[in-house]
Design a protein around this motif. Structure first.
Motif, mmCIF file in Angstrom:
data_model
loop_
_atom_site.group_PDB
_atom_site.id
_atom_site.type_symbol
_atom_site.label_atom_id
_atom_site.label_comp_id
_atom_site.label_asym_id
_atom_site.label_seq_id
_atom_site.Cartn_x
_atom_site.Cartn_y
_atom_site.Cartn_z
ATOM 1 N N ASN A 1 27.812 22.713 38.747
ATOM 2 C CA ASN A 1 28.213 24.051 38.307
ATOM 3 C C ASN A 1 29.481 24.049 37.458
ATOM 4 O OD1 ASN A 1 26.498 26.323 39.807
ATOM 5 N ND2 ASN A 1 26.732 24.597 41.218
ATOM 6 N N GLU A 2 30.464 23.226 37.794
ATOM 7 C CA GLU A 2 31.732 23.210 37.065
ATOM 8 C C GLU A 2 31.926 21.962 36.215
ATOM 9 O OE1 GLU A 2 31.909 24.282 40.432
ATOM 10 O OE2 GLU A 2 32.098 26.370 39.819
ATOM 11 N N ALA B 1 35.315 32.879 43.054
ATOM 12 C CA ALA B 1 35.132 33.279 41.653
ATOM 13 C C ALA B 1 35.674 34.680 41.395
ATOM 14 C CB ALA B 1 33.649 33.207 41.282
ATOM 15 N N GLU B 2 35.642 35.554 42.398
ATOM 16 C CA GLU B 2 36.166 36.907 42.236
ATOM 17 C C GLU B 2 37.657 36.902 41.897
ATOM 18 O OE1 GLU B 2 35.322 39.283 45.621
ATOM 19 O OE2 GLU B 2 33.139 39.161 45.391
ATOM 20 N N LEU C 1 37.952 25.195 45.058
ATOM 21 C CA LEU C 1 36.748 24.946 45.854
ATOM 22 C C LEU C 1 36.731 23.577 46.528
ATOM 23 C CD1 LEU C 1 34.195 26.448 46.674
ATOM 24 C CD2 LEU C 1 33.055 25.536 44.647
ATOM 25 N N ARG D 1 31.611 29.685 46.680
ATOM 26 C CA ARG D 1 31.917 29.871 45.262
ATOM 27 C C ARG D 1 32.069 31.349 44.856
ATOM 28 N NH1 ARG D 1 28.639 26.786 43.514
ATOM 29 N NH2 ARG D 1 29.948 25.066 42.797
ATOM 30 N N PRO D 2 31.140 32.252 45.224
ATOM 31 C CA PRO D 2 31.279 33.647 44.776
ATOM 32 C C PRO D 2 32.592 34.294 45.212
ATOM 33 C CG PRO D 2 29.070 33.266 45.613
ATOM 34 C CD PRO D 2 29.866 32.054 45.952
ATOM 35 N N SER D 3 33.047 34.003 46.428
ATOM 36 C CA SER D 3 34.302 34.609 46.911
ATOM 37 C C SER D 3 35.492 34.126 46.103
ATOM 38 C CB SER D 3 34.497 34.265 48.394
ATOM 39 O OG SER D 3 33.436 34.782 49.170
ATOM 40 N N THR E 1 38.004 29.170 41.405
ATOM 41 C CA THR E 1 36.974 28.170 41.713
ATOM 42 C C THR E 1 37.541 26.750 41.708
ATOM 43 O OG1 THR E 1 36.353 28.189 39.366
ATOM 44 C CG2 THR E 1 35.032 29.545 40.884
ATOM 45 N N SER E 2 38.695 26.552 41.080
ATOM 46 C CA SER E 2 39.317 25.225 41.090
ATOM 47 C C SER E 2 39.778 24.828 42.489
ATOM 48 C CB SER E 2 40.506 25.188 40.127
ATOM 49 O OG SER E 2 41.484 26.147 40.500
ATOM 50 N N GLY F 1 39.060 34.180 40.424
ATOM 51 C CA GLY F 1 39.251 33.145 39.410
ATOM 52 C C GLY F 1 39.836 31.873 39.967
#
Length: 262
Positions: free
Chosen positions: A178-179, A80-81, A88, A76-78, A85-86, A83
């Motif tokens: 989380n989402e 998210a950087e 994932l 997730r963090p990678s 996360t969809s 944008g």
């Protein structure tokens, strides 16, 4: 140690290595010969399939679920950087289906099933139960080895599919917490990038891994010697050699599948 003694030691080690390779080759060829000759011990094979699945199910369930959850959390963090996360669900599904599910299932089974087969057959060898079967006109190789190898070859792919499902459920739990992604949206996104080649590759991997675990465990146990020490050595060798061969097969199958993927 003199040079002559060193040369003698190296020569003996080389002879033992070539002899081990030859014995493994003979065992391998005998397996295929016995498989297609005579009546199949179907009842024993079904019994071994149940034993393999029953022994591994709980451990694979826990490991698969944790693998899916942790991999999602780490990815997730990678994303998210950027944008993204969809993406994932797709990323996690690709990783699980293409690599993680088959490999996790194989490694757990190598430790659980490979050692069990090696110890069981090793115990039967050192206590002369296998010799007794030969005397009583029973083919111990077909009854003990063929059934276990076929059982592991059949059962490991089934466990791999189960591990895939459990891992995706772990990933879904992490994503939805989380989402807030719904169940249907998660799996639609997850399988959007999965192809039949990915599924076929995973099946091919798990079949190869299952056969490797079965044949190595049976070989080590069937050829065990030196009493209880030999039984422990057979179980340990079955695990170590199986895992080593599994990683080699992983590299080879991935290279072949990537050739067709391009």
């Amino acid at each position: 140690m003199s040079a002559k003694k060193k040369q003698h030691v190296y020569s003996r080690s080389l002879d033992h290595a070539f002899l081990a390779v030859y014995n493994a080759y003979v065992f391998f060829i005998r397996f295929f010969r016995e498989t297609f000759r005579g009546r199949m011990e179907f009842q024993e094979m079904v019994k071994q399939c149940y034993a393999i699945g029953n022994k591994s199910l709980l451990l694979i369930s826990l490991t698969g679920f944790i693998t899916g959850m942790v991999f999602t959390k780490q990815s997730r963090p990678s994303l998210a950087e950027f944008g993204a996360t969809s993406w994932l669900p797709s990323l996690v599904a690709i990783a699980i289906v293409r690599a993680l599910a088959a490999l996790v299932t194989a490694l757990i089974s190598a430790g659980k099933i490979g050692s069990s087969i090696g110890a069981e057959l090793g115990s039967m060898r050192v206590t002369e139960q296998i010799d007794a079967m030969e005397v009583s006109a029973v083919n111990p190789f077909k009854f003990l080895v063929v059934t276990r190898v076929l059982a592991s070859t059949i059962t490991i792919p089934i466990l791999m599919f189960y591990c895939t499902l459990v891992s995706l459920m772990g990933a879904f739990l992490n994503v939805t917490l989380n989402e807030g992604t719904s169940f249907i949206a998660f799996f639609e996104s997850a399988f959007e990038q999965i192809t039949f080649l990915d599924i076929g590759t995973s099946v091919a991997k798990s079949v190869a891994y299952g056969f490797t675990i079965g044949i190595v465990g049976c070989y080590q146990g069937y050829n065990a010697s030196k009493g209880t020490e030999g039984v422990g050595k057979a179980a340990n060798s079955a695990v170590v050699i199986s895992m080593f061969l599994i990683f080699i097969e992983e590299v080879i199958i991935v290279q072949v599948s990537n050739y067709f993927r391009v």
